[in-house]
Write a protein that holds these residues in place. Structure first.
Motif, mmCIF file in Angstrom:
data_model
loop_
_atom_site.group_PDB
_atom_site.id
_atom_site.type_symbol
_atom_site.label_atom_id
_atom_site.label_comp_id
_atom_site.label_asym_id
_atom_site.label_seq_id
_atom_site.Cartn_x
_atom_site.Cartn_y
_atom_site.Cartn_z
ATOM 1 N N VAL A 184 0.871 -1.173 0.000
ATOM 2 C CA VAL A 184 0.000 0.000 0.000
ATOM 3 C C VAL A 184 0.908 1.223 0.000
ATOM 4 O O VAL A 184 1.762 1.367 0.886
ATOM 5 N N VAL A 185 0.742 2.097 -0.976
ATOM 6 C CA VAL A 185 1.596 3.268 -1.143
ATOM 7 C C VAL A 185 0.819 4.508 -0.715
ATOM 8 O O VAL A 185 -0.298 4.746 -1.190
ATOM 9 N N ALA A 186 1.401 5.286 0.185
ATOM 10 C CA ALA A 186 0.862 6.582 0.600
ATOM 11 C C ALA A 186 1.736 7.663 -0.019
ATOM 12 O O ALA A 186 2.955 7.659 0.162
ATOM 13 N N MET A 187 1.102 8.594 -0.745
ATOM 14 C CA MET A 187 1.831 9.631 -1.480
ATOM 15 C C MET A 187 1.192 10.979 -1.219
ATOM 16 O O MET A 187 -0.032 11.108 -1.162
ATOM 17 N N MET A 188 2.000 12.016 -1.051
ATOM 18 C CA MET A 188 1.511 13.350 -0.746
ATOM 19 C C MET A 188 0.926 14.023 -1.983
ATOM 20 O O MET A 188 1.294 13.693 -3.121
ATOM 21 N N THR A 189 0.044 14.983 -1.775
ATOM 22 C CA THR A 189 -0.478 15.799 -2.858
ATOM 23 C C THR A 189 0.517 16.912 -3.171
ATOM 24 O O THR A 189 1.486 17.127 -2.441
ATOM 25 N N GLU A 190 0.258 17.631 -4.266
ATOM 26 C CA GLU A 190 1.170 18.706 -4.630
ATOM 27 C C GLU A 190 1.112 19.851 -3.631
ATOM 28 O O GLU A 190 2.108 20.536 -3.402
ATOM 29 N N GLY A 191 -0.062 20.071 -3.011
ATOM 30 C CA GLY A 191 -0.156 21.144 -2.023
ATOM 31 C C GLY A 191 0.605 20.823 -0.751
ATOM 32 O O GLY A 191 1.381 21.651 -0.256
ATOM 33 N N SER A 192 0.409 19.631 -0.197
ATOM 34 C CA SER A 192 1.120 19.272 1.033
ATOM 35 C C SER A 192 2.603 19.062 0.783
ATOM 36 O O SER A 192 3.422 19.306 1.676
ATOM 37 N N ALA A 193 2.984 18.617 -0.417
ATOM 38 C CA ALA A 193 4.402 18.397 -0.713
ATOM 39 C C ALA A 193 5.183 19.695 -0.803
ATOM 40 O O ALA A 193 6.407 19.697 -0.645
ATOM 41 N N ASP A 194 4.495 20.821 -1.059
ATOM 42 C CA ASP A 194 5.173 22.120 -1.119
ATOM 43 C C ASP A 194 5.286 22.792 0.238
ATOM 44 O O ASP A 194 5.893 23.862 0.334
ATOM 45 N N ASP A 195 4.714 22.192 1.276
ATOM 46 C CA ASP A 195 4.769 22.753 2.623
ATOM 47 C C ASP A 195 5.853 22.018 3.406
ATOM 48 O O ASP A 195 5.791 20.801 3.592
ATOM 49 N N ALA A 196 6.856 22.758 3.859
ATOM 50 C CA ALA A 196 7.969 22.132 4.580
ATOM 51 C C ALA A 196 7.496 21.495 5.880
ATOM 52 O O ALA A 196 7.965 20.411 6.256
ATOM 53 N N ALA A 197 6.568 22.132 6.583
ATOM 54 C CA ALA A 197 6.071 21.562 7.840
ATOM 55 C C ALA A 197 5.301 20.273 7.592
ATOM 56 O O ALA A 197 5.417 19.309 8.365
ATOM 57 N N ALA A 198 4.522 20.235 6.506
ATOM 58 C CA ALA A 198 3.784 19.009 6.178
ATOM 59 C C ALA A 198 4.740 17.883 5.815
ATOM 60 O O ALA A 198 4.510 16.718 6.173
ATOM 61 N N ARG A 199 5.818 18.195 5.129
ATOM 62 C CA ARG A 199 6.807 17.174 4.788
ATOM 63 C C ARG A 199 7.465 16.619 6.057
ATOM 64 O O ARG A 199 7.716 15.414 6.165
ATOM 65 N N ASP A 200 7.743 17.501 7.019
ATOM 66 C CA ASP A 200 8.339 17.029 8.274
ATOM 67 C C ASP A 200 7.376 16.115 9.027
ATOM 68 O O ASP A 200 7.802 15.106 9.616
ATOM 69 N N ARG A 201 6.097 16.442 9.009
ATOM 70 C CA ARG A 201 5.131 15.578 9.688
ATOM 71 C C ARG A 201 5.026 14.225 8.992
ATOM 72 O O ARG A 201 4.854 13.186 9.660
ATOM 73 N N PHE A 202 5.124 14.209 7.666
ATOM 74 C CA PHE A 202 5.091 12.936 6.937
ATOM 75 C C PHE A 202 6.291 12.077 7.320
ATOM 76 O O PHE A 202 6.149 10.872 7.595
ATOM 77 N N VAL A 203 7.478 12.653 7.337
ATOM 78 C CA VAL A 203 8.686 11.901 7.688
ATOM 79 C C VAL A 203 8.614 11.398 9.129
ATOM 80 O O VAL A 203 8.987 10.254 9.424
ATOM 81 N N THR A 204 8.128 12.228 10.032
ATOM 82 C CA THR A 204 8.018 11.808 11.433
ATOM 83 C C THR A 204 7.046 10.654 11.603
ATOM 84 O O THR A 204 7.307 9.694 12.350
ATOM 85 N N ALA A 205 5.917 10.720 10.894
ATOM 86 C CA ALA A 205 4.939 9.633 10.987
ATOM 87 C C ALA A 205 5.492 8.335 10.418
ATOM 88 O O ALA A 205 5.221 7.250 10.947
#
Length: 299
Positions: A75-96
């Motif tokens: 199962v692949v989870a992939m970010m949208t273009e909006g969340s991928a452009d937000d540095a804070a959202a990227r950090d939350r993805f990596v932390t999760a």
């Protein structure tokens, strides 16, 4: 004679007993698909996994069912273009993703790829053999993917105070297209079906035939065309220069030839004076070493 009441006490209404009614005999039951088909904007492949169907989506990203070339499902989870452009959202993805068990993360891309959307492949998922264990593994992987995307969206953060003012909303929630991705090597034609490969071969053959016909028609049209006149001859630069010797002014009344009545050949008067003598310059025409060189004579 007394009248008797013909009404009978009916049993109270309640749920029907027995198993629920199924489809009539001979009619197949409706099969609910495991996911939605991919859309044109969806990537065909991320990393080593080929995406098959959409399992879910929200403002933070998408969930896909995928499998690699060796038949391993994930199962692949992939970010949208909006969340991928937000540095804070990227950090939350990596932390999760870091908080998940090590054996649950099959693959993921590098967090330093700032121009790409982050994705993670979750598993392991055994081949669907009809048992409950395989279904449970897929369900667990989907729940983990939902938790990763929910951490990006922060929709499961508990409320710490009373609700006041407008609801919180991310500035990138309207940009819900799949994030940017990079595929190398190109996915085709390995994923094409035999029918698609045949169509691709026929298309390439048709293009080759059209190009050959175009070349043949051009040759038939211009094979008897007259040759184009050669262009002007451009003199080459040499180390010599031609000097024109100008005679002195001839005497009066000697500019035109004098006809001879006897029929002898016409004679021209010989100008008097000596020709101008002087040093002959050398070098290229119009050069700096030629006195009086005209800039228009330079080639």
């Amino acid at each position: 004679m007394t009248a008797t009441d013909s009404r009978t006490d009916a049993p109270p209404a309640g749920p029907p007993s027995g198993p629920p009614a199924g489809p009539p005999d001979g009619v197949p039951a409706r099969v609910i698909p495991a996911g939605l088909p991919l859309q044109p904007e969806d990537p065909p492949r991320v990393g080593d996994f080929w995406l098959r169907t959409r399992l879910g989506a929200n403002a933070a990203g998408y969930l896909y069912s995928a499998s690699d070339d060796h038949g391993r499902s994930a199962v692949v989870a992939m970010m949208t273009e909006g969340s991928a452009d937000d540095a804070a959202a990227r950090d939350r993805f990596v932390t999760a993703v870091d908080e998940l068990p090590v054996e649950a993360v099959l693959a993921h891309n590098d967090a330093d790829d700032d121009d790409l959307a982050l994705w993670v492949a979750l598993g392991p998922i055994r081949e669907d053999d009809g048992t409950s264990s395989a279904a449970d593994e897929r369900l667990i992987a989907e729940r983990r993917g939902e938790e990763v995307l929910s951490a990006v969206l922060m929709d499961r953060v508990p409320q710490l105070g009373r609700f006041r003012g407008p609801d919180f909303r991310h500035h990138w929630e309207n940009r819900r297209r799949p994030g940017l991705f990079r595929i190398w090597p190109l996915p085709w034609p390995a994923v094409l079906r035999p029918a698609s490969r045949l169509a691709l071969a026929l298309a390439l053959l048709t293009m080759a035939i059209i190009m050959a016909l175009a070349v043949l028609i051009a040759w038939l049209l211009f094979r008897n065309a007259p040759e184009v006149d050669p262009g002007p001859v451009i003199p080459t630069v040499s180390g010599t220069a031609t000097v024109t010797v100008t005679p002195t002014t001839p005497p009066p009344n000697t500019n035109s030839p004098t006809p001879d009545p006897s029929g002898s050949p016409t004679t021209f008067p010989t100008p008097t004076g000596s020709p101008t003598t002087g040093p002959v310059p050398t070098g290229s025409p119009g050069g700096t070493d030629t006195p009086g060189g005209d800039p228009g004579d330079r080639f």
